[in-house]
Every structure is written in structure tokens, then in C-alpha cells.
Scaffold this motif. Structure first.
Motif, PDB file in Angstrom:
ATOM      1  N   ALA A  33      -5.722   8.145   8.640  1.00 19.66           N
ATOM      2  CA  ALA A  33      -6.730   7.543   9.034  1.00 19.66           C
ATOM      3  C   ALA A  33      -7.928   8.102   8.499  1.00 19.66           C
ATOM      4  N   TYR A  34      -7.851   9.400   8.328  1.00 17.48           N
ATOM      5  CA  TYR A  34      -9.217  10.059   7.782  1.00 17.48           C
ATOM      6  C   TYR A  34      -9.324  10.495   6.378  1.00 17.48           C
ATOM      7  N   CYS A  35      -8.265  10.117   5.690  1.00 15.14           N
ATOM      8  CA  CYS A  35      -8.182  10.148   4.019  1.00 15.14           C
ATOM      9  C   CYS A  35      -7.655   9.009   3.477  1.00 15.14           C
ATOM     10  N   GLN A  36      -8.473   8.282   2.799  1.00 20.46           N
ATOM     11  CA  GLN A  36      -8.070   7.137   2.169  1.00 20.46           C
ATOM     12  C   GLN A  36      -7.440   7.422   0.714  1.00 20.46           C
ATOM     13  N   GLU A 111      -0.797  -8.145   6.780  1.00 18.51           N
ATOM     14  CA  GLU A 111      -2.450  -8.555   6.377  1.00 18.51           C
ATOM     15  C   GLU A 111      -3.141  -7.791   7.918  1.00 18.51           C
ATOM     16  N   GLN A 112      -2.806  -8.200   8.849  1.00 27.08           N
ATOM     17  CA  GLN A 112      -3.136  -7.740  10.130  1.00 27.08           C
ATOM     18  C   GLN A 112      -3.289  -6.184  10.422  1.00 27.08           C
ATOM     19  N   GLU A 117      -5.977  -0.890  10.035  1.00 24.48           N
ATOM     20  CA  GLU A 117      -6.329   0.240   9.315  1.00 24.48           C
ATOM     21  C   GLU A 117      -7.658   0.462   8.787  1.00 24.48           C
ATOM     22  N   LYS A 118      -8.244  -0.666   8.080  1.00 30.38           N
ATOM     23  CA  LYS A 118      -9.465  -0.865   7.655  1.00 30.38           C
ATOM     24  C   LYS A 118     -10.494  -0.465   8.412  1.00 30.38           C
ATOM     25  N   PHE A 119     -10.393  -1.258   9.699  1.00 33.32           N
ATOM     26  CA  PHE A 119     -11.403  -1.432  10.756  1.00 33.32           C
ATOM     27  C   PHE A 119     -11.500   0.050  11.266  1.00 33.32           C
ATOM     28  N   ILE A 120     -10.387   0.745  11.495  1.00 32.52           N
ATOM     29  CA  ILE A 120     -10.171   2.242  11.975  1.00 32.52           C
ATOM     30  C   ILE A 120     -10.874   3.032  11.024  1.00 32.52           C
ATOM     31  N   LYS A 168     -14.699  -7.612  14.891  1.00 34.51           N
ATOM     32  CA  LYS A 168     -14.533  -7.539  13.708  1.00 34.51           C
ATOM     33  C   LYS A 168     -13.343  -8.530  13.243  1.00 34.51           C
ATOM     34  N   PHE A 169     -12.213  -8.462  14.028  1.00 39.76           N
ATOM     35  CA  PHE A 169     -11.102  -9.412  13.786  1.00 39.76           C
ATOM     36  C   PHE A 169     -11.582 -10.683  13.917  1.00 39.76           C
ATOM     37  N   SER A 170     -12.244 -11.189  14.779  1.00 39.87           N
ATOM     38  CA  SER A 170     -12.630 -12.437  15.044  1.00 39.87           C
ATOM     39  C   SER A 170     -13.542 -12.919  13.648  1.00 39.87           C
ATOM     40  N   GLN A 171     -14.377 -12.257  13.290  1.00 36.69           N
ATOM     41  CA  GLN A 171     -15.086 -12.521  12.109  1.00 36.69           C
ATOM     42  C   GLN A 171     -14.535 -12.654  10.908  1.00 36.69           C
ATOM     43  N   PHE A 172     -13.448 -11.956  10.984  1.00 33.92           N
ATOM     44  CA  PHE A 172     -12.518 -12.099   9.707  1.00 33.92           C
ATOM     45  C   PHE A 172     -11.576 -13.282   9.639  1.00 33.92           C
ATOM     46  N   THR A 173     -10.999 -13.558  10.891  1.00 31.76           N
ATOM     47  CA  THR A 173      -9.952 -14.722  11.035  1.00 31.76           C
ATOM     48  C   THR A 173     -10.829 -15.827  11.018  1.00 31.76           C
TER      49      THR A 173
END
Lengths: 174, 226
Positions: A33-36, A111-112, A117-120, A168-173
Motif C-alpha cells: 500500500a505504501y510503495c508502488q 479489475e475491482q 488498490e489504486k484508490f487506497i 471514486k468507484f461510482s465515478q469510475f463505473t
């Protein structure tokens, strides 16, 4: 009682190995979560394990081991400044063999999960810690103990973060 | 997606993650053989180098000054002696403060609550700004060490005025920076200009963290007052 006063060095080594084995998922999820970046994540995992090892003799068994471990790992992750220290590179004891498993997941679920993970990863450091603890099913009182916040503040903050994620989820979907 | 779906999604993925992670005993043993890192080992080589240069400077110049004061007090320029002594003292204090703060950061117990520790670390990192403030105080000294008695004769009044203006200007700038380089001014343009380099990133990042901690604590106070 403080752990280091009760046991020998060998027992301390065994205990360390046992903690890492039992809670390897905690370390890995926080690092993720802290390092991509892969290299940074390896460094962070190493840093977390070193701090767990250094703190083990001082472990006070009046705290749950998970509370103690989350505190250390989150503290290291938040204060970890990428590449700021000269590290002695070791072989990291944790190896991810996830690629094959991820392939088996349904595309939609995958995908979800990637979105989550992206939003977090976009949250600020403390919101990220709160969300991780929430998703790990920790109670508000456990989260308050790990974070050093009041239980009511945990509830308020989590409510806001969940709302943010939902949007964010609803914007994306949509 | 509702809350339960979120949690289920996270947990199902992580169950598989946990079973796929392998812990290598030989490698955990390698961690247990690590000695606790000392302050110097945790620093970037360039910072270690800066510290060494500073240390050599203080010892070297300090010895020369000591010798001049002890054996040649009447021959050496008092302006030089005074300016150089202040410079060496300020540098020595800055080095001691810097190393002490690094030692404090390195000795923090990470098993305390997250907000408590992050606040401690951030404040300590930000307090390394005090070293910069101290070093800025040296500014006027660089305009006085070359003064000598011959400058103070009536014919040199133009030189006097120029020299005085430069020294006063440097003193004012040094004092202003000394009193204004602080966390509260972090959003000011001049502050961001001075601390724009990459080496200041950990301090700026600490300021951002402290900002987030303030927000969390304010929420705690609001909840308590309702």
C-alpha cells in the motif's frame, strides 16, 4: 511483562521467525500500500523486519502481538523515506508468488481489486493506514489503539474515507 | 460497491496472497544477525561527508585560533580573531545539534501508537531547521573577519560607509532568517525557495505529515467537544 527479559537469544530468533511467518501478510500488504515501486517495497519490507527485530526484546505482552506489529509496520512505512538511507541489501525473506494466482481471478474481480488498490494508494499516509486496518476487519477500538486516536475519531475519519472511495468507484463505473 | 463487498474483495484477494507468500528461514536469520544501525550508517554519504568536513573545519580552525589567542594575541587582528571564533563556535554548535537530533530520531521506539510516533519524528526532523538557522547567523561574520585597524582612519569614510552598510544588511538578513525560518512559515514563497532542493525533501515531507496530524487532532477535539 517485557519479552527480552524472559527468553534467551535463540528463543528470540525463533520467536522472530514465528512472528514473520504468522504475520507475513500484514507486512506485505502494508508495504504494497505504501510503495508502488518494487525496489522501494523490498527496502521497506527489510526496514520493517529490522524494526520488528530491534523492538522484539522490548515487546510487552500486555499488548496483542498484532497491535504491536501493526504499530511498528505502519510507523516504519509512514516515516520511510525512499532511498534516504544507505541500506545494507539483504535477501528479503518474503517472496511473492502471486502472478499465477492473479491470473485465475475473474477479470471483473481483478479489475475491482486493482481499482481499490489504486484508490487506497492515492489516500494520504494516515487515511491509508486507517483504511488498511478497516479492510483487515479490525474493530474501531483496535484501530484507535494502533493509531493513537479516539474511537469516535476513528469512526468519523473512516466514514469520510469510505464516502470518498465510494464516490471514486461510482465515478469510475458510471 | 458497498462496504461489505469492499471488505470481501480485499479479504478474498489477501487470503490467496498470504498462502502464496513464502518465508525463508535462512533470510530471517540474516536479519537477526544485523547489528542495530548507528547514526552514521543510516545517513547518506554526502551528509556524512559534510559532517566530516565540518568537524575537520572546527578542529582545524579551532586549533589555529587557540594557538593565535594563546601565543600571538597582540599580533593578530582582533576582528579576525573575534569573527573566526564566532564562526567556529556556531559551526560546532550546529554539528552537535544535528548529530544529537539524528541520534534521537534513530532511537525512537516504533511500537508506540502511529500518530504519537509520527508527530515525534516529524517534529525532530523539522527541528533540524534549527541547524540551518544557526548557520545563517554566521552571515555578518563573513563581512567582518578581514577588518583591521588601518580601515578605521578618518580618510576612509567612504569605505566605512560601504562596509557598514554591507555588514548591517547581512546582520539584518541573518537575524530575519533566524527568527523566521520555522514550521509556521512553510507555505511562504521565500521559505519554499530556500528549501527547494532535493535534500530538504524529508523535512518538507515531515511538515506535510505534521499538517495531517494536526487535522486528525483537531477532529479529536471537535468530537470531544460535541
Amino acid at each position: 511483562m517485557v519479552f527480552g527479559t524472559m527468553i534467551s537469544n535463540n528463543e528470540l530468533n525463533d520467536k522472530f521467525h514465528q512472528i514473520i511467518e504468522q504475520h507475513k501478510g500484514v507486512l506485505f500488504k502494508i508495504a504494497k500500500a505504501y510503495c508502488q515501486n518494487d525496489d522501494d517495497r523490498q527496502d521497506l519490507l527489510q526496514e520493517m523486519m529490522i524494526q520488528v527485530w530491534k523492538s522484539l526484546p522490548k515487546y510487552n505482552d500486555t499488548f496483542a502481538i498484532t497491535t504491536w506489529l501493526y504499530r511498528i509496520c505502519l510507523n516504519v512505512a509512514i516515516s520511510f523515506y525512499r532511498k534516504s538511507a544507505t541500506r545494507q541489501h539483504l535477501n528479503i525473506p518474503l517472496v511473492e508468488e502471486l502472478t499465477s494466482i492473479r491470473d485465475e481471478e475473474s477479470n471483473e474481480k481483478q479489475e475491482q481489486l486493482s481499482l481499490l488498490e489504486k484508490f487506497i494508494s492515492e489516500l494520504n499516509d494516515f487515511d491509508k493506514a486507517l483504511m488498511l486496518l478497516y479492510l483487515e476487519d479490525k474493530s474501531h477500538s483496535e484501530i484507535s489503539e494502533i493509531m493513537g486516536l479516539s474511537v469516535s475519531n476513528v469512526g468519523t475519519k473512516l466514514g469520510r474515507i469510505k464516502e470518498k472511495l465510494k464516490k471514486k468507484f461510482s465515478q469510475f463505473t458510471s | 460497491m458497498n462496504e461489505n463487498e469492499l471488505k470481501l474483495l480485499w479479504q478474498s484477494a489477501n487470503e490467496k496472497l498470504e498462502s502464496s507468500l513464502q518465508v525463508n528461514k535462512k533470510n530471517t536469520d540474516e536479519i537477526t544477525r544485523l547489528k542495530a544501525k548507528n547514526v552514521l550508517a543510516s545517513m547518506k554519504p554526502v551528509k556524512v561527508m559534510t559532517l566530516i568536513v565540518g568537524f575537520v573545519w572546527v578542529i582545524g580552525l579551532g586549533s589555529i585560533l587557540g594557538n593565535l589567542i594563546a601565543n600571538h594575541l597582540g599580533e593578530a587582528s582582533l576582528f579576525f580573531l573575534l569573527s573566526a571564533t564566532i564562526q567556529v563556535l556556531l559551526t560546532a554548535i550546529a554539528i552537535v545539534v544535528y548529530v544529537y537530533q539524528l541520534a534521537l530520531i534513530n532511537s525512537i521506539d516504533f511500537s508506540e501508537p502511529v500518530l504519537t510516533i509520527q508527530e515525534k519524528i516529524s517534529k525532530l526532523k523539522i527541528s533540524t531547521l534549527n541547524v540551518t538557522r544557526l548557520l545563517f547567523l554566521q552571515l555578518p561574520i563573513w563581512t567582518t573577519f578581514y577588518w583591521n585597524d588601518k580601515m578605521f582612519v578618518a580618510e576612509n569614510w567612504l569605505l566605512w560607509i560601504l562596509q557598514g552598510m554591507v555588514t548591517i544588511l547581512f546582520t539584518l538578513v541573518a537575524l530575519w532568517l533566524f527568527f523566521n525560518i520555522k514550521y509556521e512559515n512553510r507555505n511562504k514563497k521565500w521559505f519554499q525557495w530556500i528549501f527547494r532542493g532535493k535534500e530538504w525533501q524529508p523535512i518538507l515531507q515531515s511538515m506535510e505529515l505534521l499538517n495531517q496530524i494536526d487535522n486528525y487532532q483537531q477532529q479529536d477535539e471537535e468530537n470531544a467537544s460535541h
